[in-house]
Scaffold this active site. Structure first.
Site: not given
Length: 129
Positions: A14-16, A18-19
């Site tokens: 995930t990225d920052l 949360g996806i």
């Protein structure tokens, strides 16, 4: 025939926000393709050692439809769209609870030791049809 491969979204995917980071979908579908070939009785390592043949991705057409999130359980579906002399095209989709999140059309090319396209070996044609 559609092949199904399950995977879970980990924090590292995930990225920052949360996806799932967009490039990680390519990792998910790559794993699914490897399992799809294995399910057909083709050992890619043996194919390289005995026939000198490996696969290279020539083209990916991808559509990001909805985000996957941390801890989601995903299913990657893989099916043959077309098989040519030296290439094959697969349709893949990543789903969560039956909802399509991502789709891709992937063209793979069989290549020899010199990096040039070669015909798909007979061992591949039979299991893949």
């Amino acid at each position: 025939m559609i092949h199904s491969f399950n995977c879970r979204v980990y924090y590292e995917d995930t990225d920052l926000a949360g996806i799932v980071y967009y490039a990680n979908y390519l990792r998910f579908i790559e794993r699914a393709r490897s399992e799809w070939v294995r399910a057909r009785g083709v050992n890619q390592r043996a194919l390289k050692e005995t026939e000198g043949v490996v696969f290279a991705v020539r083209r990916v057409e991808a559509d990001y439809l909805q985000p996957a999130k941390f801890d989601d359980e995903l299913t990657v579906l893989t099916e043959i769209e077309n098989i040519g002399g030296a290439s094959m095209t697969l349709k893949q989709s990543v789903t969560r609870d039956g909802v399509i999140l991502f789709t891709a059309v992937v063209t793979l090319v069989a290549i020899g030791a010199n990096g040039a396209p070669v015909r798909l070996p007979a061992i591949l044609r039979k299991p893949l049809h």
